[in-house]
Write an enzyme that holds these catalytic residues in place. Structure first.
Site, PDB file in Angstrom:
ATOM      1  N   GLN A 255       0.817  -1.213   0.000  1.00  0.00           N
ATOM      2  CA  GLN A 255       0.000   0.000   0.000  1.00  0.00           C
ATOM      3  C   GLN A 255       0.855   1.269   0.000  1.00  0.00           C
ATOM      4  OE1 GLN A 255      -3.115   0.243  -0.492  1.00  0.00           O
ATOM      5  NE2 GLN A 255      -3.276   2.451  -0.177  1.00  0.00           N
ATOM      6  N   GLU A 256       1.942   1.246   0.725  1.00  0.00           N
ATOM      7  CA  GLU A 256       2.761   2.447   0.890  1.00  0.00           C
ATOM      8  C   GLU A 256       3.589   2.785  -0.351  1.00  0.00           C
ATOM      9  OE1 GLU A 256       2.856   4.621   3.219  1.00  0.00           O
ATOM     10  OE2 GLU A 256       1.984   3.719   5.000  1.00  0.00           O
ATOM     11  N   SER A 257       4.202   1.768  -0.988  1.00  0.00           N
ATOM     12  CA  SER A 257       5.188   2.082  -2.029  1.00  0.00           C
ATOM     13  C   SER A 257       5.155   1.184  -3.253  1.00  0.00           C
ATOM     14  CB  SER A 257       6.596   2.006  -1.431  1.00  0.00           C
ATOM     15  OG  SER A 257       6.908   0.651  -1.110  1.00  0.00           O
TER      16      SER A 257
END
Length: 742
Positions: free
Chosen positions: A603-605
């Site tokens: 989700q983050e990167s």
């Protein structure tokens, strides 16, 4: 004295042993690497006689490995010259970007240039090799000259802004959208500004080029100066506006709300007029409404519920009483729509005034003609409140209206999920089953609602707890790639890629796969050539370009709804597991679920180790430098660069998740929310909006970004758990070639 000298000698000898042993192991490792490359060269020479691969490709790879051997043996000049002497051949095959990259990496390690900046290294290199005349001097400058990063913009000059634009709004709009950084006329114009306006201008420029931290520092400096100024200037008002925008970008929600309270203080002053801000009557009114609405949003995020209600009521009153103004009626109607949503959803549930919120929503849907977007939002919240009040029949009736009105796939799945639950509560088995069927049929799209339905409500054999129990079916080998392999445009790329895969030449694989993708994209559309792009996604995956492989898979799924039903192994591309040994180590070290680490990274990167957000979060799991200083990097100097190293980044994230897990008594969803929004907002969500039904609590999160984040990470987590359990069915290391042979 003798004793002390002996101790000193022992210490010195021990240090010398350590140094010598490190040199020995370094040399030993280097010797092994040299031996590895020499063995590769020998194998490539043997392949020349078999004529299985293109001879030019074999020659260029052999040259590349010879330069590696020379470089690792300390013969830096020879290593560079081997590449430069084959410049024209490399150029004809399209390999120059790889050659340039390799030469620059050699220069970085060359003892002559070590410690020098990049510009010095490149300038010296060009001067030195210009004299040797191995390649044309023009090409040396073209490929190796130091280039500063600049944004290309149309050249324009500043207009006369002194009278018509006292607060630089028009000048900023012009500069940020059209001008060059180094246009001297803008510099001259900037020098003509007063000292305070000059700082405001500089902070604004930093802001429009997405540099919120330095912009915020400058604007805080300006506000300190203006605080001591004898002249009360409206410049403070616009400076506070610039400040709050940077705070919002940086995720400083509590600080942003404090700034909004200062801004609202201006609107409460009787001597504050449109002339102060250089605005028309209409713009002055819209600015006031907008400020009160933004303040109410951030009041809801920080838990200041009653202040938020006062602010939104003021904005709603201003907007509704001025709806007769035809010039700004559309803008006012949008403000009314937003105000009702904030009042009923963001603030209504926290205030525990569900009845009042339901009445306002019902009246709004009945009496006012809202856009389709706002009608859907009001119906959703109204149905949600009916569901919470156990009025399941009313909830299902209003949700059915929205389901029939929407063509959006995600919204359809949301309404099917909640209608299934509402009908289950009323024992309406037929309608419950109808909505179940929609969610069951579409599981291949890895949609949030379909995934949690499958995890929480779908009946399956107890022996198989995997979410992917009916999902993984290895495809048969496909011969459909032959038509693309024979294409004269793509054929050279396929030939090289086969060589690089067989010999595991990862240095050049990514470059050639990207070349194949770009060439295919010009000639073949995804819609009609899905097999080609499926294979490309898997090549991108094995070449290490995980982010591009994931995005291509999403693109294919949006065009082909049954992509996963027909190519089930593609789940391993969409949910990859790179850096597995690092994730394993962090999971074991901090007793954190490995699937959770994967889910947050996804989700983050999208597993990009060098990802950098505008707020300054870094690396695979988007760790903020100030968070890192509170954890394992508290004594390190190079925190910013260290966060781009996967082992450090994942380790810190594991430590932070372990801390949050203990803080929230192992409440998984509170941990996920806190990782995204910070513990301050997570605490407010738990105290003011908590519901024992977890899927319902997630829907009640007032902040859209955090609500979407928690949903996506939970979906990722459920799928990663299944992927981990399904690894015996399908090895991820072979995922790139599943179902294909070339």
């Amino acid at each position: 004295m003798t004793k002390m000298s002996n101790i000193f000698c022992m210490h010195t000898c021990f240090v010398q042993v350590l140094v010598m042993s490190s040199i020995f192991f370094s040399n030993f490792s280097q010797a092994r690497t040299v031996s590895f490359y020499k063995k590769k060269i020998s194998l490539l020479q043997e392949e020349k006689n078999k004529k299985k691969y293109n001879e030019d490709d074999l020659n260029q790879v052999t040259i590349f490995y010879r330069s590696k051997v020379l470089f690792l043996s300390g013969k830096y000049e020879d290593a560079i010259e081997v590449l430069l002497k084959n410049w024209q051949e490399m150029k004809s095959l399209g390999f120059l970007p790889l050659v340039v990259k390799e030469v620059i990496s050699y220069l970085d390690e060359h003892p002559l240039y070590k410690g020098k900046d990049k510009k010095y290294r490149l300038d010296y290199f060009i001067t030195y090799y210009s004299k040797k005349k191995i390649i044309p001097e023009k090409e040396l400058h073209e490929y190796f000259s130091y280039k500063e990063e600049k944004t290309k913009r149309k050249k324009i000059t500043p207009k006369d802004q002194k009278i018509t634009d006292p607060y630089l709004r028009l000048a900023l709009k012009e500069y940020c959208t059209k001008s060059l950084f180094d246009n001297p006329k803008w510099d001259e114009w900037e020098q003509s500004l007063t000292s305070h306006k000059k700082i405001f201008w500089q902070a604004s420029i930093l802001a429009c080029f997405k540099k919120p931290k330095p912009s915020l520092q400058k604007i805080n400096h300006l506000l300190d100066l203006l605080k001591n100024s004898k002249t009360r200037t409206p410049l403070v008002f616009w400076a506070q506006h610039l400040k709050v925008k940077q705070q919002r970008l940086l995720g400083q929600r509590k600080e942003a709300y404090d700034t909004y309270k200062i801004i609202l203080g201006y609107w409460k002053r009787s001597d504050f007029t449109k002339e102060d801000l250089d605005l028309s009557n209409n713009d002055f009114l819209l600015q006031e409404i907008d400020d009160y609405l933004w303040s109410s949003r951030y009041a809801s995020l920080t838990g200041s519920i009653f202040a938020g209600i006062d602010h939104v009521n003021h904005a709603l009153s201003l907007a509704t009483t001025n709806l007769h103004n035809k010039k700004i009626k559309t803008a006012l109607k949008d403000f009314v729509s937003e105000a009702i949503y904030i009042r009923t959803f963001r603030l209504g549930y926290s205030e525990k005034s569900l009845e009042a919120s339901k009445n306002l929503l019902e009246a709004s849907l009945k009496d006012m003609n809202f856009t389709k977007k706002w009608t859907e939002k009001y119906r959703w919240v109204l149905g949600l409140y009916y569901f919470i009040d156990q009025q399941y029949v009313k909830a299902s009736k209003i949700w059915e209206l929205s389901l029939n009105d929407t063509t959006n796939y995600f919204l359809k799945s949301k309404y099917h999920f909640w209608l299934m639950r509402a009908y289950k509560k009323t024992d309406n088995n037929d309608l419950e089953e109808y909505h179940r069927q929609f969610l069951t049929k579409k599981i291949g799209r890895t949609n949030y609602y379909e995934t949690i339905y499958s995890s929480l409500y779908e009946k399956r054999d107890r022996k198989d707890s995997s979410l992917l129990h009916k999902f993984i079916k290895p495809s048969k080998e496909k011969e459909l790639l032959n038509v693309y392999i024979k294409d004269p445009t793509l054929s050279p790329y396929f030939e090289r890629i086969r060589l690089y895969l067989d010999f595991q030449i990862k240095e050049w694989l990514s470059f050639s796969v990207t070349g194949l993708f770009n060439a295919a994209n010009k000639k073949y559309k995804i819609k009609n050539h899905i097999d080609l792009y499926l294979y490309l996604s898997r090549l991108l995956f094995v070449a290490g370009d995980v982010k591009k492989a994931i995005r291509l898979t999403h693109r294919m799924a949006s065009i082909h709804p049954k992509l996963f039903e027909k190519n089930t192994e593609q789940i391993f591309i969409l949910y990859p597991r790179p850096f597995r040994h690092i994730y394993n180590a962090a999971a074991n070290k901090f007793s954190v679920e490995k699937a959770l680490l994967y889910s947050i990274s996804m989700q983050e990167s999208l597993f990009d180790p060098v990802a950098l957000s505008h707020a300054g979060a870094r690396g695979l799991m988007q760790i903020m430098p100030h968070t890192a200083t509170q954890l394992g990097l508290r004594h390190k100097k190079n925190i910013d660069s260290d966060l781009f190293k996967p082992d450090i980044n994942i380790d810190l994230a594991g430590e932070y998740l372990s801390f949050l897990s203990q803080k929230y008594n192992h409440n998984l969803f509170a941990v996920i929310a806190a990782y995204n929004a910070g513990d301050y907002l997570a605490n407010k969500m738990l105290t003011q909006r908590y519901h024992h039904d977890i899927s319902l609590w997630i829907e009640l999160i007032p902040f859209y970004e955090t609500r979407r984040y928690v949903k996506n990470v939970w979906r990722n987590l459920l799928i990663y758990r299944s992927v981990e359990n399904s690894s015996s069915l399908m090895g991820v290391s072979d995922a790139w070639r599943l179902g294909y042979k070339m």
